[in-house]
Design an enzyme around this catalytic site. Structure first.
Site, PDB file in Angstrom:
ATOM      1  N   PHE A 119       0.851  -1.181   0.000  1.00 35.25           N
ATOM      2  CA  PHE A 119       0.000   0.000   0.000  1.00 35.25           C
ATOM      3  C   PHE A 119       0.891   1.237   0.000  1.00 35.25           C
ATOM      4  CE2 PHE A 119      -4.477   1.178   0.725  1.00 35.25           C
ATOM      5  CZ  PHE A 119      -5.104   0.014   0.346  1.00 35.25           C
ATOM      6  N   GLN A 241      -7.724  14.648   3.852  1.00 34.58           N
ATOM      7  CA  GLN A 241      -7.072  13.862   2.808  1.00 34.58           C
ATOM      8  C   GLN A 241      -7.935  13.749   1.561  1.00 34.58           C
ATOM      9  OE1 GLN A 241      -6.299   9.356   3.261  1.00 34.58           O
ATOM     10  NE2 GLN A 241      -4.300  10.333   3.140  1.00 34.58           N
ATOM     11  N   HIS A 243      -8.353  11.512  -1.464  1.00 34.60           N
ATOM     12  CA  HIS A 243      -7.940  10.195  -1.958  1.00 34.60           C
ATOM     13  C   HIS A 243      -7.737  10.323  -3.461  1.00 34.60           C
ATOM     14  CE1 HIS A 243      -7.866   5.963  -2.908  1.00 34.60           C
ATOM     15  NE2 HIS A 243      -7.862   5.674  -1.620  1.00 34.60           N
ATOM     16  N   LEU A 253     -15.393   5.618  -3.757  1.00 28.07           N
ATOM     17  CA  LEU A 253     -13.987   5.247  -3.573  1.00 28.07           C
ATOM     18  C   LEU A 253     -13.570   4.046  -4.421  1.00 28.07           C
ATOM     19  CD1 LEU A 253     -11.323   5.460  -1.846  1.00 28.07           C
ATOM     20  CD2 LEU A 253     -12.401   3.850  -0.271  1.00 28.07           C
ATOM     21  N   GLU A 256      -6.915   2.149  -2.946  1.00 24.78           N
ATOM     22  CA  GLU A 256      -5.500   2.200  -3.289  1.00 24.78           C
ATOM     23  C   GLU A 256      -4.952   0.785  -3.496  1.00 24.78           C
ATOM     24  OE1 GLU A 256      -3.481   5.017  -0.762  1.00 24.78           O
ATOM     25  OE2 GLU A 256      -1.798   3.647  -0.575  1.00 24.78           O
ATOM     26  N   ARG A 287      -0.707   9.481  -0.327  1.00 21.00           N
ATOM     27  CA  ARG A 287      -1.893   9.984  -1.018  1.00 21.00           C
ATOM     28  C   ARG A 287      -1.807  11.472  -1.350  1.00 21.00           C
ATOM     29  NH1 ARG A 287      -6.459   6.531   2.344  1.00 21.00           N
ATOM     30  NH2 ARG A 287      -6.025   4.570   1.272  1.00 21.00           N
ATOM     31  N   HIS A 354     -11.687  12.398   1.392  1.00 17.82           N
ATOM     32  CA  HIS A 354     -11.804  11.032   1.881  1.00 17.82           C
ATOM     33  C   HIS A 354     -11.693  10.913   3.396  1.00 17.82           C
ATOM     34  CE1 HIS A 354     -11.481   6.705   1.776  1.00 17.82           C
ATOM     35  NE2 HIS A 354     -10.259   6.707   2.277  1.00 17.82           N
ATOM     36  N   ARG A 399      -2.535  10.872   6.243  1.00 18.02           N
ATOM     37  CA  ARG A 399      -2.641   9.494   6.707  1.00 18.02           C
ATOM     38  C   ARG A 399      -2.183   8.522   5.622  1.00 18.02           C
ATOM     39  NH1 ARG A 399      -6.267   5.542   5.920  1.00 18.02           N
ATOM     40  NH2 ARG A 399      -8.004   6.792   5.148  1.00 18.02           N
TER      41      ARG A 399
END
Lengths: 589, 231
Positions: A119, A241, A243, A253, A256, A287, A354, A399
């Site tokens: 990730f 954030q 995304h 969404l 990722e 991100r 997000h 994050r």
């Protein structure tokens, strides 16, 4: 107005991942706990998490909590508190293994261990170019599997739920201690007082302050509004954030994990542009970095489609087998919301709001902390916060993917443990409720009941979302921020004069949306005011006029107070619990 | 587009009625839920549940032109010019499109929907082969929206005695999990003329499930296991 009073040892407001994890701790300890939720627990937004939960299990290649901690500190752009980050990373294996024991249907490796995928921003060996396989996944439905597992365990533990109850306000006495909440039962329209020795805010984020969001309708920042109205500051609210991969036009969404499995982004020339912005991690940079790169591509005319306003996420090269086994939910979403079957064609995507890194300030035991004379982080007795509504702060200015599900497990558990401890050490009797315990809620409801004209709630909240979208985006501009603050002030005034037609006591969803608007206003105001004031770029805050991070002046947390829309600051905890501090350095991927 | 929507507010209506709404759609309105949100912006008294708007939370199940489904993943383009919306059938109506799901959740809870394994847990994860994990696919994804159980005539007749397709799908999810140790007790609990055997394979559940799950097949597997253990 005298309201019915219900008395419990502990209250949990919100039944998403962190609330359910905390409730489990409380119920298993044999305490009387009430869990309040606006929606049936498995409808909470944790259900929409897709890609995985971070834990250095090392099931596929070497890994350890030190590397995870480094990645999280770096990902936070050094704004994260290093004691809390160490605490989270050290408990990651424990809470994920525990969840497996509870029945979580993780995907498996050939040897029977939990499947893990790479990730963004998760590396081996302190930021080397080798990605760590750290995201424990149940296909691309990790949040769904987790939320249902936690709810099931709470059924087993006989936790008492108050479903479709909306918490309205915190009850604080003259000492500043929190003694519970007021709440509205949606089915009957009745308001009650929940009197408790310990109250946990686990109400999730407020992505719905933006027009384009991956968030559910219910993510209206209710816990943040409750805290702000009760005089508790909100921390680091400028950091939202974006995304990188929300479905273009729909906002839904796309995990990722698609890029973790080998998918990548293309501009209109078919170029894999992330190679230019992040030569090592490429599409698996963190991100904030990827979202800025995408926005730059679009701004410079290399976007796709007739409006040149999005980019493409390509994954057909993974093959039907991998897509159907590891990303079945994504395929379903892409077909439904983008009319694109990813087995054959790319998915149009744009950066989409997000996750809220900021929130109600709390320490790693879940205790809410606020400045008091002589102590910048004095515990607010009786109040706890966990999950997205809290700011512990483990995510700092940005994050890492899969750290949110970890956050809610670790801090849901630690706050539950701390509440058990505090309740056991407290006197047998509850502190008496103040006479005006329900006054704030009563006034809010009375205003709504008496307002017969004005602007509709839906109009005001739609305008709020448009203002935030236009003035507080991926890139932030000084004039737009100043203007955004003024516009938000006007919207706050309009919200105070808004009205609803629906007069029914029974399941009055118009009233619920009006009460949510109060919370959207506090959250949006704190966000735009904190963003305007922070004169630097860090993590998710990217200012055109201050493009660099400024550690000399801004390595500090923002604290926004509703009273006067005032800001204070407090230092970042740069000292971890047991290891050496990670000194801020230039952040590249 | 024209929407005929079931309306009932026990606070003021003597009986339910259908109300018509005309809505001029824009290209950005893709799903039925988008239309409902727009209607509610004009008439805030219309009550319905919604949350994730992407088909994973299970809030906005309703009866759409006679068939149960989720508003958020029902494409407007796939609907005729006249759309009739009613609450899920077979459950008491609280208000408008909102039903009382108590009985549905009671049946879900009755199958003990949690992993049971009293053996001391190992230090690390319990091992499970990819094939054993694969057996849970098509089961664990249930979102508890109740589209299936409220489309089932057997559930309409005996909602208090028949577990219904959603609950039975979850019963099989735990029977099929190699980590669960309570299979015998789970089967004993279902060996009953009503709890399991009221399923007559009508298959409405399969037809309406918005997640494309197959409760009838899961129920068939439970029956197979029961037969095998009896001989």
């Amino acid at each position: 107005m005298s309201l019915p009073v219900r008395t419990f040892d502990a209250m949990v407001v919100g039944a998403g991942g962190s609330g359910l994890r905390a409730a489990l701790e409380l119920a298993r300890a044999g305490l009387r706990v009430a869990v309040l939720s606006k929606v049936f627990p498995t409808r909470s937004h944790t259900v929409a998490a897709q890609g995985g939960v971070a834990a250095p299990l090392a099931n596929s290649g070497e890994d350890n909590w030190h590397w995870h901690m480094y990645d999280t500190v770096k990902g936070s752009d050094y704004l994260g508190d290093q004691d809390a980050i160490e605490y989270m990373c050290r408990r990651a294996v424990e809470v994920v293994v525990e969840l497996e024991h509870m029945g979580m249907p993780f995907d498996r490796l050939e040897n029977g261990k939990i499947y893990q995928r790479p990730f963004g921003g998760h590396t081996q060996d302190y930021g080397s170019s080798k990605m760590a396989m750290r995201a424990c996944a149940a296909a691309d439905r990790t949040g769904h599997a987790m939320l249902h597992t936690l709810y099931q365990q709470n059924l087993h533990a006989s936790t008492q739920f108050f479903v479709e109850w909306m918490a309205l306000d915190l009850i604080r006495d003259a000492d500043g201690d929190v003694l519970g909440v007021t709440a509205l039962e949606m089915e009957t329209g009745e308001t009650s007082i929940f009197h408790a020795k310990a109250t946990l805010l686990a109400t999730g984020g407020a992505g719905r302050i933006f027009a384009a969001s991956t968030n559910a309708f219910i993510n209206t920042g209710d816990g943040l509004g409750m805290a702000a109205r009760a005089g508790i500051p909100l921390q680091d609210m400028e950091f939202y954030q974006f995304h990188p991969t929300g479905v273009y036009g729909a906002g839904v969404l796309i995990t990722e994990g698609v890029r973790g499995e080998g998918g990548y982004l293309l501009n209109k020339d078919g170029e894999r542009f992330m190679e230019r912005y992040a030569p090592n991690a490429k599409d698996l940079a963190s991100r904030d970095v990827v979202s800025r790169a995408m926005t730059t591509e679009i701004k410079e005319g290399r976007g796709c489609g007739p409006q040149a306003d999005h980019v493409m996420l390509k994954l057909d090269h993974l093959g039907a087998a991998v897509i159907n086994q590891r990303l079945p939910g994504i395929r379903e979403i892409a077909i439904k919301f983008a009319n694109a079957d990813p087995i054959r064609e790319p998915i149009p995507v744009v950066p989409t709001v997000h996750y809220q890194m900021g929130g109600v300030p709390a320490n790693y035991l879940g205790e809410v902390v606020a400045p008091a004379p002589g102590n910048r982080e004095a515990v607010v007795h009786g109040l706890y916060a966990a999950g997205e509504c809290s700011c512990v702060s483990v995510h700092g200015a940005n994050r890492l993917g899969t750290n949110s599900l970890l956050d809610l497990l670790v801090f849901g558990k630690s706050s539950g443990e701390q509440m058990v401890k505090a309740i056991r050490e407290s006197p047998a009797a509850h502190k008496p409720l103040p006479t005006d315990a329900a006054e704030r809620s009563r006034a809010r409801l009375a205003r709504l009941d008496s307002a017969r004209s004005g602007e509709r709630v839906a109009e005001v909240s739609n305008d709020l979302r448009r203002v935030m979208q236009a003035h507080c985006g991926v890139f932030r501009f000084p004039e737009l921020l100043v203007e955004g603050v003024e516009k938000m002030q006007a919207i706050a005034a309009r919200a105070a004069r808004s009205f609803i037609d629906d007069r029914s006591r029974v399941f009055n969803t118009a009233r619920i949306e009006a009460l949510e608007l109060d919370n959207l206003v506090e959250t949006a105001m704190s966000t735009v005011v904190s963003a305007e004031a922070r004169k630097e770029s860090r993590g998710a805050q990217a200012r055109s006029d201050f493009p660099e991070r400024d550690d000399a002046n801004w390595l500090k947390h923002s604290l926004w107070y509703k009273d006067g829309s005032r800001l204070e600051y407090k230092p970042v905890h740069l000292n971890p619990l047991t290891v050496e501090s990670f000194e801020p350095k230039v952040r590249t991927y | 587009m024209r929407f005929n929507i079931y309306r009932y507010d026990p606070d003021k209506d003597a009986r339910p009625y259908m109300k018509a709404y005309e809505l001029a759609l824009e290209p950005t309105d893709r799903m039925l839920l988008d239309a409902l949100v727009k209607i509610k912006a004009q008439d805030d008294s219309l009550a319905f549940r919604r949350s994730c708007r992407e088909g994973v939370c299970g809030s906005d199940a309703m009866n759409i032109n006679g068939k149960n489904g989720l508003a958020c993943i029902t494409k407007l383009a796939d609907l005729p010019a006249q759309v009739t919306l009613r609450p899920l059938p077979g459950l008491p109506v609280v208000r408008d499109l909102i039903v009382d799901m108590t009985q549905f959740f009671k049946q879900y809870e009755s199958i003990r929907p949690y992993l049971i394994n009293e053996a001391p847990a190992p230090e690390r994860e319990r091992l499970q082969s990819p094939e054993a994990r694969e057996a849970l696919n098509g089961l664990y994804e249930c979102i508890l929206c109740a589209c299936c159980s409220t489309a089932c005539p057997s559930f309409w007749w005996n909602p208090d005695k028949f577990v219904g397709p959603a609950g039975l799908l979850q019963a099989y999810r735990f029977i099929a999990d190699t980590r669960d140790r309570a299979t015998a007790a789970r089967l004993d609990d279902l060996e009953d003329p009503y709890r399991l055997f009221r399923c007559h394979s009508i298959m409405n559940c399969v037809d309406v499930c918005p997640k494309n799950l197959n409760p009838t097949q899961a129920i068939g597997k439970i029956k197979d296991i029961m037969v095998r253990r009896a001989v």
